[in-house]
Scaffold this active site. Sequence first.
Site, PDB file in Angstrom:
ATOM      1  N   CYS A   1       0.806  -1.222   0.000  1.00 10.36           N
ATOM      2  CA  CYS A   1       0.000   0.000   0.000  1.00 10.36           C
ATOM      3  C   CYS A   1       0.836   1.268   0.000  1.00 10.36           C
ATOM      4  CB  CYS A   1      -0.979  -0.002   1.165  1.00 10.36           C
ATOM      5  SG  CYS A   1      -0.213  -0.013   2.797  1.00 10.36           S
TER       6      CYS A   1
ATOM      7  N   LYS B   1      -5.914  -8.690  11.525  1.00  7.18           N
ATOM      8  CA  LYS B   1      -5.839  -7.260  11.218  1.00  7.18           C
ATOM      9  C   LYS B   1      -7.217  -6.800  10.763  1.00  7.18           C
ATOM     10  CE  LYS B   1      -3.456  -3.902   8.251  1.00  7.18           C
ATOM     11  NZ  LYS B   1      -2.446  -3.742   7.182  1.00  7.18           N
TER      12      LYS B   1
ATOM     13  N   ARG C   1      -2.121   6.360   7.634  1.00  4.23           N
ATOM     14  CA  ARG C   1      -2.228   6.566   6.191  1.00  4.23           C
ATOM     15  C   ARG C   1      -1.757   7.956   5.809  1.00  4.23           C
ATOM     16  NH1 ARG C   1      -8.035   3.359   5.835  1.00  4.23           N
ATOM     17  NH2 ARG C   1      -7.126   1.284   6.141  1.00  4.23           N
TER      18      ARG C   1
ATOM     19  N   LYS D   1      -4.299  -6.496  15.555  1.00  3.30           N
ATOM     20  CA  LYS D   1      -4.212  -5.077  15.232  1.00  3.30           C
ATOM     21  C   LYS D   1      -5.600  -4.587  14.833  1.00  3.30           C
ATOM     22  CE  LYS D   1      -2.079  -1.875  11.921  1.00  3.30           C
ATOM     23  NZ  LYS D   1      -1.267  -1.742  10.701  1.00  3.30           N
TER      24      LYS D   1
END
Length: 332
Positions: free
Chosen positions: A126, A200, A210, A253
């Site tokens: 990502c 996750k 992000r 997470k």
Amino acid sequence: MSSSALPEFRRFRPLRSSVDVRSSNAETQLDGSEFVYPMFVINGVNRREPVPSMPGVARMSSDEAMREAETAMLADVNRFLFFGIPDEKDATGTRAWSPIEAVQRTVAEFRAQLPEAKTITDVCMCEYTDHGHCGQLTASGEVDNDATLDLLAQTAVSHADAGAHVVAPSAMMDGQVSAIRAALDDAGHESVKILGYSAKYASAFYGPFRDAADSAPSFGDRRTYQMAPSQHEEAMQEIEADIAEGADFIMVKPALSYLDVIASASSRFRDYPLYAYNVSGEYSMIHAAASKGWIDLENTVLEVLLSIKRAGADAIISYFAIDAARWIKGIR
């Protein structure tokens, strides 16, 4: 009723009468060696770019990261998790496995100059793709699970080539641990461990990350490959799958909203060290409240980290790691 007529009762207050007494009777205690400090690493030299949504956190070049690591190690924190941010991105994230990208360079420099530091690398696409999703896309814009496995494997091998002790696949692709284990073994990296981002969740607490990693999806979201917050038993199944595929360590997470999942995983998978990720949104919201004077930063942070450990985490990944370790040692 006179005091002499009261029924017998246990006296708990003497156990809470002073700091020393409370400390000596603590069932759960924190230690800096249990923390993992996450870092955002970038190319270049003498670069330090503060992340606006994460007070005290910055994107750093490798030399700056080493200086910060030296401070951390003085407080007994010697494990570091690296996220790389490239200067350029493309549709397939080809910079992810480049031997001269920030993560690979930082790992190599840490191994050469800070041999006591333990290096963990995030393995995902990502941060490297121009669309912000965690893998290669199909023509229809869906993430192609199986094609992505090859990219994750290449990336993990490049990290191991640089000297990573542990690789941590976070893309939530089915079969990612198995693909990476096979690729590492084929490349002669049998001793490199795998920390699976096993459970996750598709969480609202990832926003500041992000921002820091410049990895927000340009369209859609990640709910088709990250877990729904409603799922508990599915998390146990994901963890079982990672273990079956060869994961050495497992993870839940985020941490705070999933303490029940941490507790279940700790009880069910006792033979596997369990990491919990105290994520960016959890970090930033505490800082935001503390900046308003609504809560005390130090006491709140230590209470939160203690709750994560009490739930069953063996290691805690946290942006608070350095500060918390220093506070535990009495360094202000």
